[in-house]
Design a protein around this motif. Structure first.
Motif, PDB file in Angstrom:
ATOM      1  N   CYS A  22       0.857  -1.193   0.000  1.00 16.64           N
ATOM      2  CA  CYS A  22       0.000   0.000   0.000  1.00 16.64           C
ATOM      3  C   CYS A  22       0.890   1.239   0.000  1.00 16.64           C
ATOM      4  O   CYS A  22       0.924   2.015   0.963  1.00 16.64           O
ATOM      5  N   GLU A  23       1.591   1.392  -1.097  1.00 21.92           N
ATOM      6  CA  GLU A  23       2.525   2.506  -1.260  1.00 21.92           C
ATOM      7  C   GLU A  23       2.376   3.072  -2.664  1.00 21.92           C
ATOM      8  O   GLU A  23       1.716   2.487  -3.525  1.00 21.92           O
ATOM      9  N   LEU A  27       0.850   2.402  -7.032  1.00 22.68           N
ATOM     10  CA  LEU A  27      -0.040   3.311  -7.751  1.00 22.68           C
ATOM     11  C   LEU A  27       0.588   3.816  -9.041  1.00 22.68           C
ATOM     12  O   LEU A  27      -0.045   3.825 -10.094  1.00 22.68           O
ATOM     13  N   PHE A  28       1.834   4.249  -8.947  1.00 24.87           N
ATOM     14  CA  PHE A  28       2.462   4.963 -10.062  1.00 24.87           C
ATOM     15  C   PHE A  28       3.647   4.175 -10.609  1.00 24.87           C
ATOM     16  O   PHE A  28       4.346   3.479  -9.873  1.00 24.87           O
ATOM     17  N   SER A  29       3.852   4.322 -11.928  1.00 23.69           N
ATOM     18  CA  SER A  29       5.024   3.717 -12.557  1.00 23.69           C
ATOM     19  C   SER A  29       6.054   4.795 -12.872  1.00 23.69           C
ATOM     20  O   SER A  29       7.161   4.784 -12.344  1.00 23.69           O
ATOM     21  N   ASP A  30       5.687   5.751 -13.729  1.00 22.58           N
ATOM     22  CA  ASP A  30       6.607   6.853 -14.018  1.00 22.58           C
ATOM     23  C   ASP A  30       5.925   8.215 -13.890  1.00 22.58           C
ATOM     24  O   ASP A  30       6.457   9.218 -14.335  1.00 22.58           O
ATOM     25  N   CYS A  31       4.738   8.219 -13.275  1.00 23.04           N
ATOM     26  CA  CYS A  31       4.025   9.474 -12.982  1.00 23.04           C
ATOM     27  C   CYS A  31       3.793  10.299 -14.250  1.00 23.04           C
ATOM     28  O   CYS A  31       4.007  11.517 -14.263  1.00 23.04           O
ATOM     29  N   THR A  36      -1.335  11.229 -11.413  1.00 28.79           N
ATOM     30  CA  THR A  36      -0.202  11.730 -10.616  1.00 28.79           C
ATOM     31  C   THR A  36      -0.666  12.770  -9.608  1.00 28.79           C
ATOM     32  O   THR A  36      -0.086  12.912  -8.524  1.00 28.79           O
ATOM     33  N   ARG A  37      -1.750  13.491  -9.946  1.00 29.65           N
ATOM     34  CA  ARG A  37      -2.239  14.538  -9.036  1.00 29.65           C
ATOM     35  C   ARG A  37      -2.778  13.961  -7.730  1.00 29.65           C
ATOM     36  O   ARG A  37      -3.041  14.708  -6.773  1.00 29.65           O
ATOM     37  N   LEU A  38      -2.958  12.638  -7.685  1.00 33.51           N
ATOM     38  CA  LEU A  38      -3.445  12.005  -6.459  1.00 33.51           C
ATOM     39  C   LEU A  38      -2.326  11.765  -5.444  1.00 33.51           C
ATOM     40  O   LEU A  38      -2.600  11.305  -4.340  1.00 33.51           O
ATOM     41  N   SER A 162       1.428  -1.890 -11.751  1.00 39.52           N
ATOM     42  CA  SER A 162       0.935  -0.719 -11.016  1.00 39.52           C
ATOM     43  C   SER A 162      -0.418  -0.318 -11.583  1.00 39.52           C
ATOM     44  O   SER A 162      -0.801  -0.714 -12.683  1.00 39.52           O
ATOM     45  N   TYR A 163      -1.138   0.510 -10.825  1.00 41.96           N
ATOM     46  CA  TYR A 163      -2.415   1.029 -11.322  1.00 41.96           C
ATOM     47  C   TYR A 163      -2.194   1.912 -12.549  1.00 41.96           C
ATOM     48  O   TYR A 163      -2.985   1.907 -13.488  1.00 41.96           O
ATOM     49  N   GLU A 164      -1.124   2.676 -12.547  1.00 40.21           N
ATOM     50  CA  GLU A 164      -0.902   3.613 -13.640  1.00 40.21           C
ATOM     51  C   GLU A 164      -0.727   2.899 -14.981  1.00 40.21           C
ATOM     52  O   GLU A 164      -1.058   3.445 -16.031  1.00 40.21           O
ATOM     53  N   GLN A 165      -0.265   1.672 -14.947  1.00 37.00           N
ATOM     54  CA  GLN A 165      -0.093   0.934 -16.197  1.00 37.00           C
ATOM     55  C   GLN A 165      -1.431   0.545 -16.823  1.00 37.00           C
ATOM     56  O   GLN A 165      -1.473   0.107 -17.970  1.00 37.00           O
ATOM     57  N   LEU A 166      -2.521   0.720 -16.090  1.00 34.12           N
ATOM     58  CA  LEU A 166      -3.843   0.436 -16.642  1.00 34.12           C
ATOM     59  C   LEU A 166      -4.477   1.667 -17.273  1.00 34.12           C
ATOM     60  O   LEU A 166      -5.622   1.606 -17.724  1.00 34.12           O
TER      61      LEU A 166
END
Length: 665
Positions: A22-23, A27-31, A36-38, A162-166
């Motif tokens: 839970c870090e 959430l992020f891979s390369d922002c 990223t605003r989260l 990561s979530y960002e990859q989705l």
């Protein structure tokens, strides 16, 4: 409120997934995306901390559908909707019977399965979900107390890293990952210029692009059907670029006039209606339909759904994705015919630079690509799929490109790939001659897609299947899959079939010829042009002694003297000339006995072959006429060779065509 970290009704600690913590790394891979605003605002909470009575699914199944949150994964949620319509597939992805909240066995973990490169992979997660102000910030169910979508999304995010990859993706990829089946992509947009529409005669590309919904009628209630837009269409009031929606059903409705109109019920993953066409709640279209029918159809609409007619559908969306139906026995049904494809084979392989990454048919190294035998035992419907594994990088993630460059996203992670297939009369064959002929089937273009699919009705026999990347030397792992209605067999060629018998021992005699293609004079171009006979000709003789009758191994190479940045596509033909005959007359009437084609943008092309005694001429050419350049030809003849019988007689005449591949975005 229970003590954090303890299971309900026990003192056992709840599971915490150290592999997907839970870090912000989860959430992020390369922002590079808007989420990223989260940063700094996300907390991770378990469902029992979000609502009083959490459950995987609501009692009202219509409230189980996904509702998109702040993550741009509409493509994944469209595939999730298909799972709700198929309990068997849902149970495969989310195995039933797992302990939930309120169960004494509950330990805060859930298991999911995703299909990956031919096998189902288990992914275990804890149920701590990303929230903002104690509310889920990403996808959820329409029911606030149902969590199967949020948990599945978390498992899929872990599956990808990561979530960002989705953030951005293809519906077809999600459908395959969630079903293990096949999905195909059709363009509904402009087919482009006449030149862009030209295809090989064997290609089904144009048929697939010109989608007719009637093609899918036999499977309309069982297939997954998603539509997407690349820009805001006229009928959509707020859909932005690159948004995917799911078709829930479509049916032909009788109008008051007696004619019929085809209506489609569309669900927007955003969970709100965004359509402004003729078939909105108070639209003009309903006046043409019986009021009882109107009431029935409008009562079917759930939150986020709307009706539109076929004309609106085809004009306002850019493409659709069709997922193949899968039976309870796990068999695919053809979206073309509705036939059951009861036979299935798959083999994994790879393209290796310098060994088996031969590139497209433009490249002289094409024949080094991996090759597969497909044996068709009786006439039937056959699907051959080429599925490549995504490039693995540490820094680049799937969604790192902004939306205005999203067409280039796939280029970073996938090679441009294609499939070609030749029917072979016998397994002992001449590879180089066969590859100079048009394939009996192909995917036509090299496309930057994870998977390309070739569909054909095939007669019994042996077929050679060659998967390729567009660029030579491009490396990737891939999976060949075959689905068929009749009995088939798939096997890999352990070693390349030799083009012609050649040996490395003995003596070789080498001759060199220098020449030029001169615009307006000796630059006649390929055999596709009437001026081909104007090219330079270089005669040579094999075994002019009457006592010698055995064939001779020869090695011929053509080198163009131009910089690598300004090459012409080059190739050459070998003609047999009767003693005293005119080469120009032979070139106009007869076919070559051997060829090094298709023409390639490369410095050197070469051919190893075996020729009977006689008089021959080498005719080098550029593909287009009037391309000036100097060149050198080397001709190596093996002398005093042993007699080697050819495995195959010279086949039918070769008609040269251009095989300049088109890379699709």
């Amino acid at each position: 409120m229970k003590e954090e970290g303890k299971a309900e009704g026990s003192g056992a600690a709840l599971f915490e997934d150290l592999d997907f913590p839970c870090e912000e790394t989860s959430l992020f891979s390369d922002c590079s995306t808007p989420i990223t605003r989260l940063k700094g605002n996300v907390t991770w909470e378990r469902p029992q901390d979000i609502c009083q009575s959490p459950a995987l699914f609501p009692t009202n199944i219509s409230l189980a559908h996904a509702k998109q949150g702040l993550l741009g994964d509409c493509w994944f949620l469209c595939a999730c909707t298909f799972l709700i319509k198929n309990q068997q597939l849902l149970n495969k992805v989310l195995p039933p019977g797992q302990p939930q909240w309120g169960d004494s066995r509950y330990r805060g973990s859930f298991q999911f399965h995703f299909w990956q490169q031919g096998h189902w992979t288990e992914v275990t997660i804890d149920d701590r979900l990303p929230c903002i102000n104690s509310a889920l910030c990403f996808s959820r169910c329409h029911s606030p107390s149902a969590f199967w979508v949020a948990l599945l999304e978390k498992a899929y995010a872990k599956f990808h890293g990561s979530y960002e990859q989705l953030w951005a993706g293809q519906v077809s990829e999600a459908l395959v990952d969630l079903t293990g089946g096949l999905a195909e992509h059709w363009s509904l947009g402009d087919l482009g210029s006449e030149e862009g529409q030209q295809t090989e005669q064997d290609s089904g590309q144009m048929r697939r692009k010109k989608l007719d919904l009637n093609l899918l009628y036999a499977v309309k209630d069982d297939c997954a059907l998603s539509c997407s837009t690349h820009s805001t269409p006229g009928g959509v009031s707020e859909v932005g670029q690159y948004h995917a929606l799911i078709v829930m059903e479509w049916l032909d409705v009788k109008k008051v006039s007696g004619s019929e109109v085809r209506l489609l019920r569309i669900r927007n993953p955003w969970g709100r209606c965004c359509w402004g066409g003729d078939w909105i709640w108070s639209g003009a279209g309903w006046s043409s339909v019986d009021p009882v029918c109107t009431s029935d159809l409008q009562s079917r609409l759930a939150e986020g759904e709307f009706w539109l007619d076929e004309a609106e559908f085809l004009s306002h969306f850019d493409d659709i994705t069709v997922g193949y139906p899968i039976t309870e026995e796990g068999h695919l049904r053809s979206i073309y015919t509705g036939n059951l494809l009861t036979h299935h084979h798959q083999l994994a392989a790879r393209w290796v630079k310098g060994h088996s990454a031969g590139g497209s048919r433009n490249s002289s190294s094409y024949s080094s690509n991996p090759k597969f035998w497909l044996k068709v035992c009786e006439r039937g419907e056959v699907l051959v799929s080429l599925l490549q594994r995504r490039k693995q990088t540490n820094a680049e993630k799937y969604a790192q490109m902004p939306h205005d460059n999203s067409k280039n996203i796939k280029h970073q992670h996938y090679q441009a790939i294609a499939l070609h297939m030749w029917k072979v009369e016998k397994k002992r064959f001449n590879l180089s001659r066969m590859l100079n002929k048009p394939p009996c089937a192909s995917t036509h273009c090299h496309a930057y897609e994870r998977e390309v699919v070739l569909h054909r009705q095939l007669e019994p026999g042996h077929y050679l299947v060659i998967p390729s990347t567009y660029q030579p030397g491009a490396e990737a792992r891939f999976l060949i899959r075959v689905f068929s209605s009749s009995s088939t067999a798939l096997s890999a060629l352990k070693s390349s079939a030799p083009s012609l018998p050649l040996t490395t021992d003995g003596e070789w005699e080498t001759s060199y010829f220098r020449g030029s293609w001169v615009e307006g004079s000796t630059a006649g171009g390929s055999r596709n042009f009437l001026s081909h006979w104007q090219n330079p000709c270089f005669p040579f003789t094999l075994n002019d002694e009457p006592a010698l009758t055995s064939a001779v191994n020869v090695k011929i190479a053509l080198h163009q003297s131009r910089p690598e940045t300004d090459l012409h596509p080059i190739g050459f033909h070998i003609y047999k000339v009767p003693e005293g005959g005119s080469i120009q007359a032979i070139m106009k009437k007869e076919d070559p006995v051997a060829s090094c084609i298709p023409h390639c943008y490369t410095q050197d092309v070469s051919l190893d072959c075996s020729l009977p005694p006689g008089f021959y001429t080498i005719v080098p050419s550029t593909y287009q006429p009037d391309c000036s350049a100097n060149f050198t030809i080397s001709l190596a003849r093996r002398i005093h060779r042993k007699v080697v019988k050819s495995h195959e007689r010279l086949g039918r005449s070769i008609q040269e065509v251009s095989h300049i591949s088109v890379m699709q975005n």
